[in-house]
Motif scaffolding. Structure first.
Motif, short mmCIF file in Angstrom:
data_model
loop_
_atom_site.label_atom_id
_atom_site.label_comp_id
_atom_site.label_asym_id
_atom_site.label_seq_id
_atom_site.Cartn_x
_atom_site.Cartn_y
_atom_site.Cartn_z
N GLY A 149 46.93 45.69 44.39
CA GLY A 149 45.68 45.29 44.99
C GLY A 149 44.99 44.20 44.19
O GLY A 149 45.59 43.54 43.32
N ILE A 150 43.70 44.01 44.46
CA ILE A 150 42.93 42.92 43.86
C ILE A 150 41.66 43.50 43.23
O ILE A 150 40.96 44.29 43.86
CB ILE A 150 42.60 41.86 44.94
N PRO A 151 41.35 43.14 41.98
CA PRO A 151 40.13 43.67 41.35
C PRO A 151 38.89 43.24 42.12
O PRO A 151 38.84 42.17 42.74
CB PRO A 151 40.14 43.05 39.95
N GLU A 152 37.86 44.08 42.07
CA GLU A 152 36.63 43.80 42.82
C GLU A 152 35.99 42.48 42.39
O GLU A 152 35.46 41.74 43.22
CB GLU A 152 35.65 44.96 42.62
N SER A 153 36.06 42.17 41.09
CA SER A 153 35.46 40.93 40.62
C SER A 153 36.15 39.71 41.22
O SER A 153 35.50 38.71 41.57
CB SER A 153 35.51 40.86 39.08
N ARG A 154 37.48 39.77 41.38
CA ARG A 154 38.22 38.67 42.01
C ARG A 154 37.87 38.59 43.50
O ARG A 154 37.71 37.50 44.06
CB ARG A 154 39.71 38.88 41.81
N LEU A 155 37.73 39.74 44.14
CA LEU A 155 37.39 39.78 45.56
C LEU A 155 36.05 39.09 45.82
O LEU A 155 35.88 38.36 46.80
CB LEU A 155 37.34 41.23 46.03
N ASN A 156 35.08 39.33 44.91
CA ASN A 156 33.73 38.79 45.08
C ASN A 156 33.55 37.44 44.41
O ASN A 156 32.42 36.92 44.35
CB ASN A 156 32.70 39.77 44.53
N ASN A 157 34.64 36.89 43.86
CA ASN A 157 34.58 35.61 43.14
C ASN A 157 33.53 35.66 42.02
O ASN A 157 32.80 34.69 41.77
CB ASN A 157 34.28 34.46 44.11
N ASP A 158 33.48 36.78 41.34
CA ASP A 158 32.55 37.02 40.23
C ASP A 158 33.23 36.58 38.94
O ASP A 158 34.00 37.35 38.34
CB ASP A 158 32.17 38.50 40.21
N VAL A 159 32.95 35.35 38.48
CA VAL A 159 33.64 34.80 37.32
C VAL A 159 33.35 35.61 36.07
O VAL A 159 34.26 35.93 35.28
CB VAL A 159 33.25 33.32 37.11
N ALA A 160 32.09 35.96 35.85
CA ALA A 160 31.74 36.76 34.67
C ALA A 160 32.44 38.11 34.71
O ALA A 160 32.94 38.59 33.68
CB ALA A 160 30.22 36.95 34.61
N GLY A 161 32.50 38.71 35.90
CA GLY A 161 33.19 40.00 36.04
C GLY A 161 34.68 39.88 35.76
O GLY A 161 35.29 40.76 35.15
N MET A 162 35.28 38.77 36.22
CA MET A 162 36.71 38.56 35.97
C MET A 162 36.98 38.37 34.48
O MET A 162 37.97 38.89 33.95
CB MET A 162 37.21 37.35 36.77
N LYS A 163 36.12 37.63 33.79
CA LYS A 163 36.31 37.43 32.36
C LYS A 163 36.18 38.74 31.60
O LYS A 163 36.91 39.00 30.64
CB LYS A 163 35.33 36.39 31.85
N ALA A 164 35.24 39.58 32.04
CA ALA A 164 35.11 40.90 31.41
C ALA A 164 36.34 41.75 31.68
O ALA A 164 36.81 42.48 30.79
CB ALA A 164 33.85 41.59 31.94
N TYR A 165 36.89 41.64 32.90
CA TYR A 165 38.12 42.37 33.24
C TYR A 165 39.28 41.89 32.37
O TYR A 165 40.08 42.69 31.89
CB TYR A 165 38.42 42.16 34.73
N ILE A 166 39.38 40.58 32.16
CA ILE A 166 40.44 40.02 31.32
C ILE A 166 40.34 40.56 29.90
O ILE A 166 41.34 40.96 29.29
CB ILE A 166 40.34 38.48 31.32
N ALA A 167 39.12 40.61 29.38
CA ALA A 167 38.93 41.12 28.01
C ALA A 167 39.25 42.60 27.91
O ALA A 167 39.91 43.04 26.96
CB ALA A 167 37.50 40.84 27.58
N ARG A 168 38.77 43.38 28.87
CA ARG A 168 39.01 44.83 28.83
C ARG A 168 40.49 45.16 28.88
O ARG A 168 40.96 46.09 28.22
CB ARG A 168 38.31 45.52 30.01
N ASN A 169 41.24 44.42 29.69
CA ASN A 169 42.64 44.75 29.91
C ASN A 169 43.59 43.88 29.09
O ASN A 169 44.80 43.98 29.25
CB ASN A 169 42.96 44.60 31.40
N GLU A 170 43.01 43.02 28.19
CA GLU A 170 43.80 42.21 27.27
C GLU A 170 44.89 41.41 28.00
O GLU A 170 46.07 41.43 27.64
CB GLU A 170 44.42 43.09 26.18
#
Length: 813
Positions: free
Chosen positions: A319-340
């Protein structure tokens, strides 16, 4: 307002009917013996009526003009009569018995009918053909009551799923010609392994709720009772081709001999479906065939079916993370950091849009082949006594392949690697997880009709399953002491499934039908070996189930009846419920008590079914977030939960040009007491939180459908379809931050049939999905944990395609 509009539309359908003229008559055999339960309908119209106990029928509200009346009855030749209707008239029919046994006897034991106190929907061959553009079978059924479908790749080809009354694939019993199709261990049905199967299906009956006793997995949401194509009288050949969005292609060839010497017939189909998918790299390549040969005797039928499906599907399971679905750049960057995430994976996430797929390895695919063999025999010993049975064997084998980054060597039973004095304990690798299984058994049913008003059925099945599960590493950056042939885990599941049922239908008076249906089912399950986390498995359990069903149907008149029933179903846990549970503990089996109350009405122009239901569960297995002793999430029994709702399904022939179809499913789905377990990464362990009367996940409170069909000229039809699915929760906490938004999607379907010399029929079809380009998601999942003093929630969704089309050309010779 959407819910109210659709529900009102369906309920108000009867009041649209205009007073018109009627046709009456009687249906008998050639000896003038009345035929009760014969089907009388008009050509090109869905509604029909049944003859009463004396063979009499009435078709009300008919339109003045030329009509074709069709009368059919099991075991007799169908008769058609063209009439020019100008005033009320009487038309009697004398049916001639067929000189061979009808195909319907194959599925009769597990089918519901007008006398059954069961909530069901029949999907005809015509309905299937109109909607078959190459999408998987769930999408052909998506416009029936209470059905919600989903597609991993977003366009209905590849991995697809179906829910009925909120119950998922593992809770829907599926049989083909009375033979179980659910996987014995996961209890789901994988339609990707049956590509283009709809092209070999004659009809489907969907029984909602527990339904009648059948073979295989317990029916906790519904049953799909599928009958494959019956033999045609005359030889034929068909070429069916579809092209559509996302480079989707379907190519199908069908041939049949018709009846040879009025005794033998042979039918075959060869299909290929390919699609790039809506989701990035969500491609599928699906191949299948269906072969059938039959002997038709005066009183017996022998049929051999051999069919197979092969699939290669690029994985879009994550599937697709919610931050990517909503085009939330800050949320995507936080997701990248959390999941390394690596730089490559991070770039993929930030630049992909709604079609994001986390997998980038070029062979991240699922590969599987499944072969089916069915030998079916039916015998009519006398007018009172008949038998049908089958021997079956299914062989399946396949694997999914995936690229893994920085995995511990010890997780695969491998030793650390020492290079230049440095100890290396992790590696990138490519693994395959295999399943090689065999499923075989016998099904049978005896039917005895000692009196006109009394019917007995004795049936059942015995099936065995053997499934080998093992894993291989086909490449590793650091191979350690492994090799390509080594199995890093290896276990076998063995399961037996025995059931026997007895059914009785009794009509003490002509207007009343009573039924009793008693089933005993015994399941034995054994798993031994090592599982993928290298733990030893030693699971062995025997379960005994008793599933009684009682009901009554009262016929108000030949056009309408009311019914009520009470049914019990029991269901064993899935394989993962056993393997994921803490060592030394077993999950409890689930139980369902189902109450159904309904009303049915049919005449020549109007068809209505309305019902209310209550499904009350004990020990339903749901995801709670609780982990086992090795940190894996698993499902847990909840003591009490229920589903209650009303369903309305109607069809109204406004005039010869316009037909209106609509259905509505409104429900309340609750867990009485629920405990959520959340991982605490700060302090270790899990945090517990209790809830009361929360909504069951993936259970929308409203599923509504409407369709207007316009037939301006003979052979041409346009259908405008609209479907609404309300909000669904991703877990059982009823938290609005973990939901799938409700969606309203509109489709259009066009079809034109014509013929010319040398060609029996040409059909041009066009299906335009999501004509308003609605952005929506039909499925998803969630998990959460506490980190840095606050809860982190990870929501994932499966976006569905925007406006897309499928164009078909079908030629029959």
């Amino acid at each position: 307002m959407k819910n109210l509009f659709f529900a009102t539309l369906v309920v108000m359908l009867p009041f649209f009917t205009m007073a018109q003229i009627s046709v009456t008559g009687k249906v008998t055999d050639i000896n003038q013996k009345p035929l009760s339960g014969a089907t009388i309908k008009l050509r090109n119209q869905k509604t029909s009526v049944l003859s009463d106990a004396n063979g009499n029928y009435t078709l009300n509200n008919l339109t003045i003009g030329k009509l074709i009346i069709i009368v059919s009855y099991v075991g007799f030749k169908t008769e058609e009569k063209a009439v020019d209707l100008k005033e009320p008239a009487v038309f009697n029919f004398n049916l001639v018995q067929q000189n061979f046994l009808a195909e319907e006897v194959v599925v009769r034991a597990t089918r519901a009918n007008e006398k059954s106190a069961t909530t069901y929907k029949n999907v005809s061959k015509e309905d299937i053909q109109q909607n078959n553009f190459g999408q998987d079978l769930p999408f052909i059924l998506q416009n029936t009551p209470g059905v919600v479908v989903n597609s991993d790749a977003g366009a209905g080809v590849g991995y697809t799923g179906i829910r009925i009354r909120g119950s998922d694939n593992s809770r829907i019993n599926v049989t083909v010609n009375g033979i179980p199709m659910n996987d014995s261990e996961s209890q789901g049905t994988y339609y990707v392994n049956m590509p283009d199967f709809a092209s070999s299906v004659d009809n489907i009956q969907i029984q909602r709720g527990v339904g009648t006793s059948t073979n295989g997995a317990g029916a906790f949401g519904a049953s799909l009772n599928i009958q494959t194509t019956a033999s045609e009288t005359n030889p034929y050949a068909e070429l069916n081709n579809t092209f559509g969005s996302f480079n989707t292609w379907k190519n199908t060839v069908k041939v049949g001999t018709g009846l040879i010497n009025n005794r033998f017939s042979f039918d075959g189909r060869l299909s290929r479906i390919s699609s790039d998918g809506y989701v990035d790299r969500g491609a599928s390549l699906l191949k299948s065939y269906f072969l059938s040969g039959a002997y038709h005797g005066n009183k017996d039928l022998l049929r051999l079916n051999v069919f197979s499906g092969t699939e290669k599907t690029y994985q879009s399971w994550n599937g697709i993370p919610e931050s990517r679905l909503n085009n939330d750049v800050a949320g995507m960057k936080a997701y990248i950091a959390r999941n390394e995430l690596s730089d490559v994976d991070a770039e993929n996430l930030l630049n992909s849009g709604r079609t994001y797929n986390s997998f980038l390895y070029n062979n991240q695919t699922d590969n599987y082949t499944q072969n089916h063999y069915q030998l079916i025999y039916a015998r009519q010993f006398s007018d009172q006594f008949s038998f049908n049975g089958a021997l079956h064997y299914t062989q399946g084998a396949g694997y999914y392949e995936e690229y893994r980054v920085r995995n511990k060597l010890s997780d695969f039973g491998l030793n650390p690697v020492v290079i230049g004095g440095t100890t290396i304990s992790t590696t990138d690798l490519i693994r395959r997880r295999w399943l090689d299984n065999d499923f075989y058994g016998v099904t049978y049913a005896f039917n005895y009709v000692p009196k006109k008003n009394l019917n007995f059925t004795l049936g059942g099945a015995y099936n065995e399953y053997k499934g080998d599960h093992f894993g291989q590493i086909i490449w590793a950056q650091y191979a350690s002491n492994g090799n390509i042939d080594r199995h890093y885990y290896d276990n076998e599941g063995f399961k037996t499934d025995f059931n026997v049922y007895g059914k009785m239908n009794y009509n003490p008076i002509a207007e009343l039908s009573l039924f009793v249906d008693l089933q005993y089912r015994r399941v034995y399950y054994d798993i031994a070996g090592t599982e993928n986390k290298l733990n030893t498995l030693a699971i062995n359990e025997t379960l005994n189930f008793f599933n009684p069903k009682f009901g009554a149907t009262y016929f108000i008149n030949p056009q309408s009846n009311v019914y009520a029933s009470f049914s019990v179903a029991n269901k064993e846990p899935n394989r993962n419920d056993y393997t994921d549970a803490a060592v030394g503990t077993f999950p409890k089996p689930e139980q369902l008590n189902d109450i159904e109350i309904g009303y049915r009405f049919k005449n020549a122009v109007f068809n209505l079914g309305a019902n209310a239901y209550g499904m009350f569960y004990k020990n339903q297995l749901v995801v709670t977030g609780k982990i086992n002793d090795v940190g894996g999430n698993f499902r847990q029994n909840v003591d009490r939960s229920y589903r209650m709702g009303i369903e309305v399904d109607g069809s109204y022939v406004i005039n010869p040009q316009f037909v209106l179809n609509a259905n509505a499913a409104l429900s309340r789905n609750k867990i009485k007491n629920f405990t959520e377990f959340t991982d605490d990464y700060d302090n270790g362990g899990q945090i517990l939180k209790n809830f009361e009367l929360t909504d069951i996940s993936y259970s929308p409170s409203a599923v509504l459908f409407g369709e207007l069909v316009y037939k301006p000229i003979s052979g041409f039809a346009i259908a405008l379809q609209s479907k609404y699915v309300s909000k669904q929760y991703l877990d059982n906490t009823q938290n609005d931050s973990r939901t799938i938004n409700g969606y309203w999607v509109n489709n259009a379907r066009l079809g034109y049939d014509f013929k010319f010399a040398g060609v029996k029929n040409i059909n041009l079809g066009l299906l335009v999905n999501n004509i308003l380009d609605k952005k929506f998601e039909s499925n998803g999942y969630t998990y959460g944990y506490v980190y840095g003093g606050s809860r982190v929630t990870e929501n994932f969704f499966y976006p569905q395609a925007g406006t897309n089309f499928l164009l078909s050309l079908n030629v029959k010779f």
